[in-house]
Design an enzyme around this catalytic site. Structure first.
Site, mmCIF file in Angstrom:
data_model
loop_
_atom_site.group_PDB
_atom_site.id
_atom_site.type_symbol
_atom_site.label_atom_id
_atom_site.label_comp_id
_atom_site.label_asym_id
_atom_site.label_seq_id
_atom_site.Cartn_x
_atom_site.Cartn_y
_atom_site.Cartn_z
ATOM 1 N N ASP A 363 -12.272 -5.564 -7.123
ATOM 2 C CA ASP A 363 -11.164 -6.065 -6.407
ATOM 3 C C ASP A 363 -10.022 -6.441 -6.950
ATOM 4 O OD1 ASP A 363 -10.512 -7.319 -3.754
ATOM 5 O OD2 ASP A 363 -11.317 -9.300 -4.442
ATOM 6 N N THR A 365 -7.217 -8.982 -5.984
ATOM 7 C CA THR A 365 -6.613 -10.423 -6.017
ATOM 8 C C THR A 365 -7.768 -10.989 -6.619
ATOM 9 O OG1 THR A 365 -5.756 -9.836 -3.791
ATOM 10 C CG2 THR A 365 -5.809 -12.177 -4.347
ATOM 11 N N ARG A 601 6.407 -8.250 -2.418
ATOM 12 C CA ARG A 601 6.554 -8.591 -1.073
ATOM 13 C C ARG A 601 8.156 -9.189 -0.730
ATOM 14 N NH1 ARG A 601 4.148 -14.088 1.711
ATOM 15 N NH2 ARG A 601 4.122 -13.664 3.925
ATOM 16 N N THR A 668 -9.199 -3.082 -2.398
ATOM 17 C CA THR A 668 -8.626 -4.365 -1.991
ATOM 18 C C THR A 668 -8.227 -4.392 -0.741
ATOM 19 O OG1 THR A 668 -6.554 -5.787 -2.652
ATOM 20 C CG2 THR A 668 -6.377 -3.283 -2.698
ATOM 21 N N GLY A 669 -7.970 -5.588 0.029
ATOM 22 C CA GLY A 669 -7.659 -5.691 1.332
ATOM 23 C C GLY A 669 -5.978 -5.963 1.286
ATOM 24 N N ASP A 670 -5.321 -5.680 0.242
ATOM 25 C CA ASP A 670 -4.082 -5.832 0.388
ATOM 26 C C ASP A 670 -3.184 -4.700 0.638
ATOM 27 O OD1 ASP A 670 -1.465 -6.929 -0.093
ATOM 28 O OD2 ASP A 670 -2.067 -7.737 -2.280
ATOM 29 N N LYS A 733 -16.284 -0.921 1.102
ATOM 30 C CA LYS A 733 -16.612 -1.012 -0.280
ATOM 31 C C LYS A 733 -18.044 -0.658 -0.481
ATOM 32 C CE LYS A 733 -13.454 -5.251 -1.394
ATOM 33 N NZ LYS A 733 -13.388 -6.527 -1.865
ATOM 34 N N ASN A 755 -16.540 -11.545 0.793
ATOM 35 C CA ASN A 755 -16.587 -10.097 1.146
ATOM 36 C C ASN A 755 -17.090 -9.268 0.267
ATOM 37 O OD1 ASN A 755 -14.024 -11.093 -0.277
ATOM 38 N ND2 ASN A 755 -13.425 -8.889 0.128
#
Length: 1087
Positions: A363, A365, A601, A668-670, A733, A755
């Site tokens: 992951d 983060t 960001r 990653t969820g980013d 994943k 998650n």
């Protein structure tokens, strides 16, 4: 029959009215009590499953039913049957230790579901029959209208229908560090797949509300929620009974029997080592039975007590009774060592499995990164770009360097052909002292800095312990830290108090500003604030500037939201406001894209000013109440790029993983841009992506949607699997782990959120974070990192490889002894006495002494051997071969044959030398003068067997190098030899004890002739020593031959050529093969 379709799940594609109609509910009155009760019967309680009692009896049976324990259990019974109470007691202890440790591990694993259940909210605010009620979250049903506010845990998955500044923390579910702003008006296209994390018109069960309030319709409850799907994936539903409709009854029966026996004996479950040892135990058990039958057959099945004991003894010689206890103790010691290196081992056998890991899926983060935001770049138009470097402490404004790229924007700097752009070092000093480059208007940056610090409610301060502490939203914290870095925190301008401490101790603080704070004089008075609204994605604050008698508006937010409300900016002229043209907006967009491509960001800032002389009462009222007016016709001030910095140790750890032949992948969820930039920064992706064709880059970096849209066949046809998957869901994943398994990869998964739990469980080795990790992630994992340090995984992998090496060494030593004893005892049946009975060349107690006493402690010593210097430069261990490589198997038989030969040579030299083959009579049961030669021969053979076993323990410390030159590169070979044997003191003293133990048992009266069935000897010691030395020489000669063989074999791959091509150490070599293929396709026709 249900009043709604419980299988439908695409509620993000429905409008609010369509969702209300779907559930036959009403926004104002909610469900009726009768309807809610009926639906509760249909769908069940809103929980993640009933608390189930732990079946301790089943757990005990599960621990006992594996091959190694069963063989030990049989050995224990046999030991007691031949009245060997010591051996039986030791084996009983071993069985007990293994069962207890297994029970503890299984009990801990059973608590995973309880951790998930604790995430659920106990109560919920619902509207039923038009009344607001507080009910248990368990009785919530689909169609209920639920109200949530700041601090609440969302009780079920909701389709939002109304909201105000609503944000939720979904880090446990999606892994994203930042709160998610929701939008209840948004409706997604039905023909497009939208990832879970992007469905911002939904709120998910077990996530927490961090801002605002909202109302929503319950769309999923219990195990049907997104968190419920994770809970469901953590339960194993696969049974042992095969019910495949495509197979015949007999084939299903055969598969069922095979799976049941495999699970019962442990040959099809567990880590590779566990499965291999279980298979070995089954094999040795059958070999032992065959050998026992051979013994009895050699006596024509005329079996008396002595023959029976000898048959049992031969059978026991094939079973490495001390193997499991040595393995358990070695792994326990390894776990203790790892605990001192901040790695907690939850399952002991996972240590060995780490040695075979060749892929790590991590992951981003909180694992590769710190999970905290930090300002990286600031662009102020017509002033320049300010960069912050060497700062990986997000909350500490005193760490890092601030430099200025004068006049140039990020886009211009990136595309600047002239290398000398005149970067100004130590920008803070020059700014505060007024020594900036000529033609730069300091006021432009001051204006932006005041906007950044005042359009912000976060606080950064030194607490009483002199540690930097923060309060607020992560994004605002990053901006406020930058302002504090420039000695202009919000408190300096507004005079507000700082909690739990102050920043007066900051040596870099401006004394004049501190004086203003102390005497109560402030520069700005707060008039109004319009908080961040997720629908418009910006916030603003109104202040009165006491210095200039003006009213100031400061705004910040998403760049597209702020930019559309801007009308002016300071373009080429620093002193004159210029209209913001479409060309100017495109130029700003290019800078936004440039910052985003670096993984930042981007937020925009704007402001406007009203002179007090121009303010009318009506205008003053509008400035504090009319948001639309306040945030219109703004002056664009600049941009800031913030990011979640990698941990300081991450890049070095990734590099070392690559050197060890281990791929590192980021799941990653980013967003893709951020994930790609971070991956390049830490070395997961190559920095020179321009060397690779676009189709290869597209494979390297994919989104979760792209990966999920591929079928299993399409994934398997990819030349390589992605190194980075962004915006991925928990299912993504899991699919990646499955894809790696189909490619015979042995993978580890790191993570911290709920998650990550399904993939942690499915991976060969699951590694959870100890500080920021959820209880669910920890309990679904095999290993927990106590310090959340990604580099600690290196310690775990190194320890795993060391353990694998050492396990291989003592398994080789123990099994080679078993081969030697079995061969020696079976061949010994040819010695026939006057009564036509076989004379046993070793007594049963001698055999058991060598197996249990002599072998056990040196084997433990081998388990404590230090790691080889080149351990992390080798490729990962073969997970299929495990410890039983062909080299180990060959060594086992060759050492076994040589040891048996040495013992047989000692026995026959004594019997057929001076004593002319006198084998006596009834020498297997008791001593008589006629048995003197046999008893002395046994003493000599026993000493030889004991010493050879001990010498072998030293020889297998390095399986190829000479025992006398284990570090051939040294300049002091003699001193180095003594350093080597003294480096492992436990092994040294175990061998010394073993050498010495041969003398007492030969000479102590009663014990020697009544228990061990041997007698004191004289010149026979010389023969025992001579043949032990011969065995030692044989071992050294064999290893010399091995070195020559492997040296010749290695000529096929020249290390220098490998270094030149970097093919062994380049982790991205596989991705560049398509480039090579394309080049050949283009070049070959020209040839």
């Amino acid at each position: 029959m249900s009043s709604f379709d419980n299988e439908f799940s695409d509620f993000h594609t429905l409008t609010k009215d369509e969702t209300l109609k779907f559930f036959h509910t009403n926004e104002a009155s909610g469900l009726g009590a009768d309807v809610a009760a009926q639906r509760l019967k249909e769908v069940g309680e809103n929980s993640l499953g009933d608390d189930s009692k732990i079946d301790y009896k089943a757990m005990v049976i599960h621990q006992l039913c594996n091959a190694m324990i069963l063989v030990l259990f049989i050995s224990m019974i046999i030991s007691f049957a031949i009245h060997d109470w010591i051996t039986g007691g030791v084996i009983t202890f071993v069985v007990g230790v293994n069962v207890v440790i297994g029970l503890i591990q299984e009990y801990k694993a059973s608590k995973t579901m309880n951790s998930l259940k604790q995430l659920s909210s106990p109560n919920a605010h619902v509207i039923r029959n038009g009344n607001s009620e507080v009910v248990s979250s368990k009785v919530i049903v689909p169609g209920d209208v639920v109200a949530v506010k700041v601090g609440d845990t969302i009780p079920a998955d909701l389709r939002l229908i109304s909201m105000q500044n609503f944000e939720t923390d979904e880090a446990l579910l999606t892994g994203e560090a930042l709160p998610v702003s929701k939008d209840c008006e948004l409706v997604f296209p039905k023909d497009e797949h939208t990832p879970v994390g992007d469905r911002i018109n939904l709120a998910y069960s077990s996530s927490s509300v961090v801002k605002g309030r909202a109302m929503g319709i319950v769309i999923k409850t219990g195990l049907n929620t997104e968190i419920g799907k994770i809970a469901k994936s953590l339960t194993t539903e696969e049974g042992l009974i095969s019910r495949n409709p495509e197979f015949s009854f007999w084939k299903n029966t055969w598969i069922t029997i095979k799976q049941s026996c495999g699970a019962f004996l442990g040959t099809t479950v567990g880590t590779p080592l566990h499965r291999k040892l279980s298979k070995l135990a089954v094999l040795l058990f059958f070999v032992a039975v065959v050998f026992a039958i051979v013994v009895m057959a050699s006596q024509k099945f005329d079996v008396d007590k002595g023959v029976a004991i000898y048959a049992i003894c031969v059978a026991l010689s094939m079973i490495p009774s001390s193997l499991v206890v040595v393995l358990t103790i070695t792994m326990s010691v390894g776990a203790s060592v790892m605990a001192s290196r901040n790695v907690i081992i939850r399952r002991l056998d996972s240590l060995e499995a780490l040695g075979s890991v060749n892929d790590i899926c991590s992951d981003k983060t909180g694992t590769l990164t710190q999970g905290k935001m930090i300002a990286r770049q600031v662009w102020v138009p017509n002033f320049g770009t300010i960069t912050v470097t060497d700062s990986n402490e997000p909350f500490n404004p005193t760490v890092g360097n601030i430099n200025l790229i004068p006049r140039l924007s990020p886009y211009e700097f990136k595309n600047e052909e002239d290398e000398d752009v005149g970067i100004s070092q130590d920008f803070k000093f020059n700014y505060l002292k007024g020594t900036l480059p000529a033609k730069l208007d300091k006021r432009l940056f001051t204006r932006w800095l005041e906007t950044a610090t005042l359009a912000n409610i976060a606080k950064v301060f030194l607490n009483n312990e002199k540690k930097w502490t923060v309060h607020g939203d992560p994004t605002e914290i990053a901006i406020q830290v930058f302002a504090t870095r420039m000695d202009l925190p919000r408190s300096v301008l507004t005079g507000e108090s700082i909690p739990n401490g102050d920043n007066d101790d900051d040596e870099s603080s401006d004394s004049g500003k501190d004086e203003k704070m102390n005497n109560g004089s402030v520069d700005f008075k707060h008039l109004a604030e319009f908080p961040f609204d997720s629908t418009i994605k910006r916030m603003s604050a109104v202040y009165h500037d006491e210095r200039n008698n003006t009213t100031e508006v400061y705004a910040k937010g998403a760049f597209e939201s702020v930019l559309k409300n801007c009308k002016y900016w300071y373009g080429e002229n620093q002193d004159t406001l210029m209209p913001l043209t479409e060309t100017d907006r495109e130029f700003i967009q290019k800078n936004v894209n440039t910052l985003s491509a670096e993984g930042l960001r981007v937020l925009a800032f704007a402001s406007k000013t009203f002179n007090d002389n121009d303010l009318t009462p009506e205008l003053s009222t509008k400035l504090t109440s009319n948001r639309e007016f306040v945030e219109s016709e703004l002056i664009f001030s600049g941009l800031i790029g913030i990011y979640d910095p990698p941990r300081q140790e991450t890049a070095g750890a990734v590099k070392k993983f690559h050197q060890a032949g281990i791929n590192v992948r980021m799941l990653t969820g980013d967003f893709p841009g951020t994930a790609k930039a971070i991956a390049q920064e830490v070395g997961i992706l190559p920095t020179n992506l321009y060397h690779y064709p676009k189709d290869v880059i597209d494979i390297m970096v994919m989104t979760g949607t792209q990966f999920d849209d591929l079928s299993e066949d399409e994934i398997d046809k990819l030349p390589v699997l992605p190194l980075v998957i962004a915006r991925c869901s928990p299912q993504t994943k899991v699919r990646m782990i499955e894809a790696l398994h189909r490619r015979d990869k042995f993978c580890a998964m790191t993570g911290d959120g709920v998650n990550d739990s399904p993939s942690l469980k499915m991976a060969n080795v699951g590694i959870a974070m100890g500080i920021n990790g959820s209880d669910v992630a920890k309990e679904a994992s095999d290993i927990v990192l106590r310090d959340d340090n990604f580099a600690s995984i290196l310690n775990a992998v190194e320890e795993g490889r060391r353990m694998s090496d050492n396990i291989q060494k003592f398994v080789l030593q123990l099994l080679a002894e078993n081969v030697a004893q079995a061969l020696y005892l079976i061949v010994g049946l040819v010695f026939i006495d006057k009564e036509h009975k076989s004379v046993f060349p070793l007594s049963p107690v001698e055999v058991l002494w060598v197996i249990v006493v002599t072998s056990c402690f040196p084997a433990m010593g081998l388990g404590l051997e230090l790691a080889a210097p080149d351990l992390m430069d080798r490729p990962p261990n073969d997970s299929h071969a495990g410890i039983f490589t062909w080299e180990v198997i060959t060594d086992m038989f060759i050492y076994g044959f040589m040891m048996a030969g040495a013992c047989m040579a000692t026995f026959t030299s004594i019997i057929y030398g001076k004593d002319h083959g006198q084998l006596g009579q009834n020498c297997n049961n008791k001593y008589s003068p006629i048995c003197q030669p046999v008893y002395k021969a046994r003493s000599g053979a026993f000493a030889t067997m004991t010493w050879c076993a001990l010498i072998l323990a030293w020889e297998v410390v390095d399986m190829r190098r000479s025992f006398f030159r284990m570090k051939p590169e040294t300049d002091e070979p003699v001193k180095q030899f003594f350093r080597d044997i003294w480096s492992n003191k436990f092994l040294f003293w175990s061998i010394m004890f073993g050498f010495a133990s041969a003398f007492p048992v030969v000479y102590i009266p009663v014990i020697n002739d009544k228990v061990f069935l041997h007698r004191p000897i004289g010149y026979e010691w010389g023969l025992a020593i001579a043949f032990t030395v011969a065995f030692w020489v044989g071992c050294e000669f064999y290893k010399y031959c091995k070195r020559i063989y492997y040296r010749k074999k290695s000529l096929a791959r020249n290390p220098e050529q490998d270094l030149e091509s970097s093919s062994m150490k380049n982790p991205f070599e596989a991705y560049s093969t398509s480039t090579t293929m394309q080049t050949e396709i283009i070049i070959n026709p020209k040839k």
